[in-house]
Design an enzyme around this catalytic site. Sequence first.
Site, PDB file in Angstrom:
ATOM      1  N   ASP A 228     -26.505  91.619  16.025  1.00 30.77           N
ATOM      2  CA  ASP A 228     -25.703  90.788  15.119  1.00 30.77           C
ATOM      3  C   ASP A 228     -24.339  90.626  15.792  1.00 30.77           C
ATOM      4  O   ASP A 228     -23.661  91.625  16.076  1.00 30.77           O
ATOM      5  CB  ASP A 228     -25.517  91.478  13.764  1.00 30.77           C
ATOM      6  CG  ASP A 228     -26.817  91.522  12.957  1.00 30.77           C
ATOM      7  OD1 ASP A 228     -27.831  90.978  13.420  1.00 30.77           O
ATOM      8  OD2 ASP A 228     -26.806  92.104  11.851  1.00 30.77           O
ATOM      9  N   ASP A 383     -33.412  86.059   4.592  1.00 30.47           N
ATOM     10  CA  ASP A 383     -32.531  87.119   4.086  1.00 30.47           C
ATOM     11  C   ASP A 383     -32.793  87.316   2.594  1.00 30.47           C
ATOM     12  O   ASP A 383     -31.998  86.880   1.753  1.00 30.47           O
ATOM     13  CB  ASP A 383     -31.057  86.739   4.316  1.00 30.47           C
ATOM     14  CG  ASP A 383     -30.730  86.550   5.787  1.00 30.47           C
ATOM     15  OD1 ASP A 383     -31.139  87.398   6.593  1.00 30.47           O
ATOM     16  OD2 ASP A 383     -30.077  85.553   6.130  1.00 30.47           O
TER      17      ASP A 383
HETATM   18  O1  1PR Z   1     -27.622  81.235   8.133  1.00 29.06           O
HETATM   19  O2  1PR Z   1     -28.645  80.008  10.022  1.00 29.06           O
HETATM   20  O3  1PR Z   1     -26.223  80.578  10.066  1.00 29.06           O
HETATM   21  O4  1PR Z   1     -27.960  82.310  10.326  1.00 29.06           O
HETATM   22  C1  1PR Z   1     -27.184  83.448  10.186  1.00 29.06           C
HETATM   23  C2  1PR Z   1     -28.010  84.598  10.645  1.00 29.06           C
HETATM   24  O5  1PR Z   1     -27.174  85.747  10.645  1.00 29.06           O
HETATM   25  C3  1PR Z   1     -29.179  84.896   9.732  1.00 29.06           C
HETATM   26  O6  1PR Z   1     -30.303  85.135  10.542  1.00 29.06           O
HETATM   27  C4  1PR Z   1     -28.811  86.172   8.981  1.00 29.06           C
HETATM   28  O7  1PR Z   1     -29.910  87.031   8.866  1.00 29.06           O
HETATM   29  C5  1PR Z   1     -27.781  86.799   9.912  1.00 29.06           C
HETATM   30  N1  1PR Z   1     -26.699  87.485   9.167  1.00 29.06           N
HETATM   31  C6  1PR Z   1     -25.723  86.886   8.474  1.00 29.06           C
HETATM   32  N2  1PR Z   1     -24.877  87.823   7.989  1.00 29.06           N
HETATM   33  C7  1PR Z   1     -25.336  89.019   8.388  1.00 29.06           C
HETATM   34  C8  1PR Z   1     -24.725  90.297   8.115  1.00 29.06           C
HETATM   35  O8  1PR Z   1     -25.252  91.370   8.449  1.00 29.06           O
HETATM   36  N3  1PR Z   1     -23.565  90.271   7.466  1.00 29.06           N
HETATM   37  N4  1PR Z   1     -27.216  89.748   9.724  1.00 29.06           N
HETATM   38  C9  1PR Z   1     -26.494  88.814   9.142  1.00 29.06           C
HETATM   39  C10 1PR Z   1     -28.446  89.987   9.380  1.00 29.06           C
HETATM   40  C11 1PR Z   1     -30.196  91.200   9.782  1.00 29.06           C
HETATM   41  C12 1PR Z   1     -30.962  91.720  10.841  1.00 29.06           C
HETATM   42  C13 1PR Z   1     -30.620  93.127  11.168  1.00 29.06           C
HETATM   43  C14 1PR Z   1     -31.772  93.878  10.590  1.00 29.06           C
HETATM   44  C15 1PR Z   1     -32.031  95.192  11.182  1.00 29.06           C
HETATM   45  N5  1PR Z   1     -28.879  90.989  10.138  1.00 29.06           N
HETATM   46  O9  1PR Z   1     -31.434  90.954  11.808  1.00 29.06           O
HETATM   47  O10 1PR Z   1     -30.402  93.209  12.488  1.00 29.06           O
HETATM   48  O11 1PR Z   1     -31.596  93.956   9.187  1.00 29.06           O
HETATM   49  O12 1PR Z   1     -31.021  96.070  10.869  1.00 29.06           O
HETATM   50  P1  1PR Z   1     -31.274  97.646  10.856  1.00 29.06           P
HETATM   51  O13 1PR Z   1     -32.360  97.922  11.833  1.00 29.06           O
HETATM   52  O14 1PR Z   1     -29.994  98.231  11.316  1.00 29.06           O
HETATM   53  O15 1PR Z   1     -31.632  98.012   9.461  1.00 29.06           O
HETATM   54  P2  1PR Z   1     -27.589  80.972   9.576  1.00 29.06           P
END
Ligand code: 1PR
Length: 527
Positions: A228, A383
Site C-alpha cells: 500500500d 473493499d
Molecule cells: O479506489 O481504485 O483508487 O483504489 C484504491 C486502492 O487502494 C484499493 O485497491 C483499496 O483496496 C486500496 N486502499 C485504499 N485505502 C487503503 C487503506 O488501507 N487505507 N488499502 C487501501 C487497502 C488492502 C490490502 C492490504 C490487505 C492485506 N489495502 O491490499 O494490503 O488488506 O493486509 P494485511 O495482510 O496486512 O492484513 P481506487
Amino acid sequence: MLKLLDYGAGNIRSVINAVKLLGGEIDLIRNPGEILVADQVIFPGVGNFGVVMEQLNNKGYIEPLLQRIHGNRPLLGICVALQTFFEGSEEAPERKGLGIIPGIIKKFDSEKLPVPQIGWNTIAFHKKSPLFAGYQGGKFYFVHSYYAEIAENNSDWLLTSTDYGCEFISSVEKGNITALQFHPEKSGKEGLKVLENFLTKNQQSQQIQIFSENNTTKRAKRVIACLDVRANDEGDLVVTKGDQYDVREKGHVRNLGVPVNLAERYYNEGADEITFLNITGYRDFPLQDQPMLDVLKKTSEHVFVPLTIGGGIQDFTDSEGNYYTALDVASAYFRAGADKVSLGSDAVYAVEQYFKKKEDVPKSSITQISSVYGAQAVVISVDPRRVYVKTPEDTHHAVIKTEYPGPEGEEYCWYQCTVKGGREGRDIDVIQLVTICELLGAGEILLNCIDRDGSNNGFDIELITHVKKAVTIPIIASSGAGSGQHFCEVFEKTDVEAALAAGIFHRREVSIDEVKRLMKKSSIEIR
Ligand code: 1PR
C-alpha cells in the site's frame, strides 16, 4: 541486432529490461522493413487477439512477419503472439490469424477451472529444444483465457504442452521459430534462462532433460506481497499499512519502507507476484506528477514476476480541462511496467451505473480496458465491510449465516462494498459487485476485507467461500494473514488461486520463503 516488435502491446518494458539484465541490447522495430533486417526478433504479446491482429495489419507488419517466419529467421513469440500463428481465434472470430499453424484458438472451459488461467504451471516436453538448455523443471507464468489445441496436423510444431482443465500447447517450435504461451520475462530466474538461451543461441540441446514422467503438469497456488503506497506527511512516497484501513499512528502515516526496495526484497524472497496499491490514488490523479509510474519503471528493472498496480484508475478531467479516460491511465501504467491494473472505487461506480442504466455498460472503465488489454489484465480490488442483520429478511442484499456473530448477537451479515479506501459505504453488496464486474470484463478479483485488514487473525474464510461460489474468474484472498499457517488454511478450506498479505511481510514477522515451506509441508503446490 536483436529487435523487439513494437505494435502497441501492453507491457514491453519487462522484455526490454530482461534483455538488458542479461547483457543484451535491444531496439524497437518501428517500421515493417526492420522486421526483415534484424538478426533476431522478439514478438511480445499481451491482450486481445483481434486487437493484436488489427494493430499488426495497420502497421503493415503482417507480410514481413510471414516472410521472416517462412524464411526460418530467428523469432521468439510470447503469449498472444503464439496464438497469432494460428488461423484464427474464438476471441475475435472476425479476424484472421497469420495462418502458419493449422487450427483455431479456443476458450478454456470455465466449468472446469477458473478462466483466465493466471499463475504458475509446468511444461511437458514433446521434443528437445536448445531454448530450454539448463531447464530445471520449474514453473512458468501463464496468463490467458484462450489456448491452442493439440492436433495431428500441428504436431510438427508442438514443443511443450501444459494442463489446465485440458492439455494445451504451451510452446511451439520449428527451426529457428519459437513461440511460448507463457511469459519468460515474468517467470523469474527460470524464464530469464529461456530468454538467455534465445539471446545467446545456446545450442546445447543434448543437455535437456524431459522432466514430466506422465506428461501431467502442475500449477501452483500463488503467494502475493502487497504494498500500500502513499505520500507521507513529509511528501515522501512510502509503503504504509493500516489497521482496518487506518494507516496513521499517533497522527502520522506509518512508514514501512521504500516501495522499490521492498518490491525487490519480496521478489528475491520468492513472491509470485507483487501488487502496488496507490491508496490515495482516488484523490491524487496518478498521471499528474507520476510518482507511481516511476515506482513501476524502477521496479520492473529488477523484478521479473507480474506487477499489478491499483489506485485512481478512472476517467478524469485535470485542472486545465484535459480529459483522460481510465484506459489512458491504465495504458500509462502498462507502458511503465505493469502487467495488470486493479480498479477499486470505479468498479463500484460502474456496478451502480449498471443497475441504473444497462446501456452504459460498454463505457465502463472495466470494459474499456479489458477489450484492449484482455480480461486477464483487469483486477477488481474489492473493499467490503461486514454489516450484521438479525434475519436475512432485514436486507435485500446477499447474506451469509456467520460463525462470528455481530455485537448484538446477530447471526447473519452481508458484505457492503466501499469506495475511497473504505471511507464511504455504498448500497452494493460483494456478490453484486463481483458478478457484474465479471460480466463487464474483469479477469480477477482481489478480495480484501476491511474487518480483517491488519488484524493478523487470518483470512475471512466465510467471505471468500461466499464470493468463490459466485464467479468463475480467479480470486486472490486478502486481509488478515498473521502467520504462514493462515496461508495453508485459506488454500485448504477454499479454492482460491492466490493469497496476499502485507503487514506480516513488511514487519518481517514471517518471510515469503517460510510461507512457501509451510505450504509445501501441507502438500500445497508452490512455484
Ligand atoms: O479506489 O481504485 O483508487 O483504489 C484504491 C486502492 O487502494 C484499493 O485497491 C483499496 O483496496 C486500496 N486502499 C485504499 N485505502 C487503503 C487503506 O488501507 N487505507 N488499502 C487501501 C487497502 C488492502 C490490502 C492490504 C490487505 C492485506 N489495502 O491490499 O494490503 O488488506 O493486509 P494485511 O495482510 O496486512 O492484513 P481506487
